[in-house]
Design a protein around this motif. Structure first.
Motif, short mmCIF file in Angstrom:
data_model
loop_
_atom_site.label_atom_id
_atom_site.label_comp_id
_atom_site.label_asym_id
_atom_site.label_seq_id
_atom_site.Cartn_x
_atom_site.Cartn_y
_atom_site.Cartn_z
N THR A 5 -16.11 7.36 -5.76
CA THR A 5 -15.59 6.52 -4.68
C THR A 5 -14.37 5.74 -5.14
O THR A 5 -13.38 5.64 -4.40
N ARG A 6 -14.41 5.20 -6.33
CA ARG A 6 -13.25 4.48 -6.86
C ARG A 6 -12.03 5.40 -6.99
O ARG A 6 -10.90 5.01 -6.65
N ALA A 23 -7.25 8.82 -0.94
CA ALA A 23 -8.00 9.77 -0.13
C ALA A 23 -8.84 9.07 0.93
O ALA A 23 -9.03 9.59 2.04
N VAL A 24 -9.37 7.89 0.60
CA VAL A 24 -10.15 7.09 1.55
C VAL A 24 -9.65 5.65 1.50
O VAL A 24 -9.00 5.23 0.53
N ALA A 25 -9.96 4.90 2.54
CA ALA A 25 -9.54 3.51 2.61
C ALA A 25 -10.45 2.64 1.75
O ALA A 25 -11.63 2.96 1.54
N PRO A 26 -9.94 1.53 1.21
CA PRO A 26 -10.80 0.62 0.43
C PRO A 26 -11.92 0.07 1.29
O PRO A 26 -11.76 -0.13 2.50
N SER A 27 -13.06 -0.17 0.68
CA SER A 27 -14.19 -0.77 1.36
C SER A 27 -14.16 -2.26 1.07
O SER A 27 -14.52 -2.70 -0.02
N THR A 28 -13.72 -3.05 2.03
CA THR A 28 -13.60 -4.49 1.82
C THR A 28 -14.96 -5.15 1.97
O THR A 28 -15.92 -4.56 2.45
N ALA A 44 6.98 6.15 -10.40
CA ALA A 44 5.68 6.10 -11.05
C ALA A 44 5.12 4.68 -11.07
O ALA A 44 3.93 4.46 -10.86
N ARG A 45 5.98 3.70 -11.35
CA ARG A 45 5.51 2.31 -11.37
C ARG A 45 5.10 1.84 -9.98
O ARG A 45 4.12 1.08 -9.84
N GLU A 46 5.82 2.27 -8.96
CA GLU A 46 5.45 1.90 -7.60
C GLU A 46 4.10 2.50 -7.23
O GLU A 46 3.28 1.86 -6.55
N TRP A 47 3.85 3.73 -7.68
CA TRP A 47 2.55 4.35 -7.43
C TRP A 47 1.45 3.60 -8.15
O TRP A 47 0.34 3.40 -7.62
N ARG A 48 1.67 3.15 -9.37
CA ARG A 48 0.67 2.39 -10.10
C ARG A 48 0.37 1.06 -9.40
O ARG A 48 -0.78 0.62 -9.35
N ARG A 49 1.41 0.41 -8.87
CA ARG A 49 1.18 -0.83 -8.12
C ARG A 49 0.36 -0.56 -6.87
O ARG A 49 -0.52 -1.36 -6.50
N TYR A 50 0.62 0.56 -6.22
CA TYR A 50 -0.14 0.94 -5.03
C TYR A 50 -1.62 1.15 -5.38
O TYR A 50 -2.52 0.66 -4.68
N ARG A 51 -1.88 1.84 -6.49
CA ARG A 51 -3.26 2.06 -6.93
C ARG A 51 -3.97 0.75 -7.24
O ARG A 51 -5.11 0.52 -6.83
N ARG A 52 -3.29 -0.13 -7.99
CA ARG A 52 -3.91 -1.40 -8.34
C ARG A 52 -4.21 -2.23 -7.10
O ARG A 52 -5.25 -2.88 -7.01
N ALA A 53 -3.29 -2.25 -6.13
CA ALA A 53 -3.50 -3.03 -4.92
C ALA A 53 -4.70 -2.52 -4.14
O ALA A 53 -5.50 -3.31 -3.59
N ARG A 54 -4.89 -1.22 -4.09
CA ARG A 54 -6.03 -0.66 -3.36
C ARG A 54 -7.35 -0.98 -4.07
O ARG A 54 -8.34 -1.34 -3.42
N LEU A 55 -7.37 -0.85 -5.38
CA LEU A 55 -8.60 -1.14 -6.12
C LEU A 55 -8.93 -2.63 -6.07
O LEU A 55 -10.10 -3.01 -6.11
N ASP A 56 -7.91 -3.49 -5.99
CA ASP A 56 -8.16 -4.93 -5.88
C ASP A 56 -8.84 -5.27 -4.55
O ASP A 56 -9.57 -6.26 -4.46
N ARG A 57 -8.58 -4.47 -3.51
CA ARG A 57 -9.21 -4.71 -2.21
C ARG A 57 -10.57 -4.02 -2.08
O ARG A 57 -11.28 -4.27 -1.11
N THR A 108 -0.24 10.27 1.07
CA THR A 108 -1.69 10.18 1.29
C THR A 108 -1.94 9.76 2.74
O THR A 108 -1.01 9.44 3.48
N ASN A 109 -3.21 9.76 3.10
CA ASN A 109 -3.58 9.38 4.47
C ASN A 109 -3.66 7.88 4.67
O ASN A 109 -3.93 7.42 5.78
N HIS A 110 -3.46 7.11 3.61
CA HIS A 110 -3.67 5.67 3.70
C HIS A 110 -2.53 4.89 3.06
O HIS A 110 -2.71 4.17 2.08
N GLY A 111 -1.33 5.05 3.60
CA GLY A 111 -0.26 4.11 3.27
C GLY A 111 0.75 4.53 2.23
O GLY A 111 1.79 3.88 2.12
N TRP A 112 0.51 5.60 1.46
CA TRP A 112 1.48 5.97 0.43
C TRP A 112 2.32 7.16 0.89
O TRP A 112 1.80 8.17 1.35
N ASP A 113 3.62 7.01 0.75
CA ASP A 113 4.56 8.10 0.99
C ASP A 113 5.70 7.90 0.01
O ASP A 113 6.36 6.85 0.00
#
Length: 229
Positions: free
Chosen positions: A109-110, A117-122, A73-86, A46-51
């Motif tokens: 947006t979520r 696809a987009v960066a979290p809105s802090t 798959a678990r690492e991807w789920r952790r990445y998703r949760r971390a982004r939504l937490d921010r 992705t454009n925001h931190g995941w490879d």
């Protein structure tokens, strides 16, 4: 990921950890099918931190065991949760009376944040960014964030604020626009009555209903300078 991307991932893993290589045609086909089944909803990058390659490389460096598709798959789920937490759900630009459009924009947006696809809105970005054009137009039409009718209803609940607004509207000096040199109250804060005990220490600091005279003099001098400019 598509099957060809999963195949590229398996080839990359084979270069880092030869234990995962399957040479038999049937085993290689089954391995590709297994990985694609678990990783079809995981993006390659992705454009925001995941490879996915970074996740694989980290596992190879940190774990003595061969990597499995569930590890990715678990690492991807952790990445998703971390982004939504921010993420703090900025206010949608859709009409709030149109619940379907409002909800669709919020969920869209979520989803964009969760998929990278987009960066979290802090929270800081929400408070420091410029208001939406629709909000600016409404503020220009109303003249204030608080409509006049609502402001009038709030007078009884915040008399000090109402008195200050009336003072400013009448063109008189606003004492709270300058700091107080007597009690050291900052701008916007009410003056305080400080009682000093026999030992010279402060015994109380109760808010004053009226500002100190020296503060009023400073505010008048400030208003005079502004009028002369």
């Amino acid at each position: 990921m598509e099957r060809r991307e999963v195949a590229a991932v398996l080839a990359y893993i084979g270069r880092l950890d030869p234990r995962s290589i399957r040479t038999a045609p049937g085993e290689a086909r089954d391995q590709l099918a297994q990985w694609h089944e678990l990783l079809h909803d995981v993006p390659f990058a992705t454009n925001h931190g995941w490879d996915v390659r970074e996740a694989i490389r980290a596992h190879v460096l940190d774990s003595p065991y061969p990597i499995l598709p569930v590890d990715v798959a678990r690492e991807w789920r952790r990445y998703r949760r971390a982004r939504l937490d921010r993420h703090t759900d900025p206010t949608p630009t859709a009409d709030p009376d149109d619940l379907a459009a409002w909800r669709a924009e919020l969920l869209g947006t979520r989803q964009a944040v969760a998929t990278g696809a987009v960066a979290p809105s802090t929270h800081r970005q929400i408070t420091s960014s410029d208001p939406h054009s629709d909000v600016e137009a409404r503020l220009r039409a109303v003249g204030s964030c608080i409509p006049p009718a609502v402001r009038a209803d709030l007078v009884g609940y915040r008399p000090a604020r109402a008195a200050r607004e009336a003072t400013i509207a009448e063109g008189r000096p606003d004492a709270l626009s300058v700091p107080c040199q007597w009690c050291h109250a900052d701008r916007g804060e009410s003056c305080r009555s400080r009682r000093v005990g026999p030992d010279g220490r402060a015994r109380g600091s109760a808010p004053r209903a009226t500002p100190h005279p020296t503060r009023l003099d400073l505010a008048a001098a400030k208003l005079t300078r502004q009028g002369a400019v």
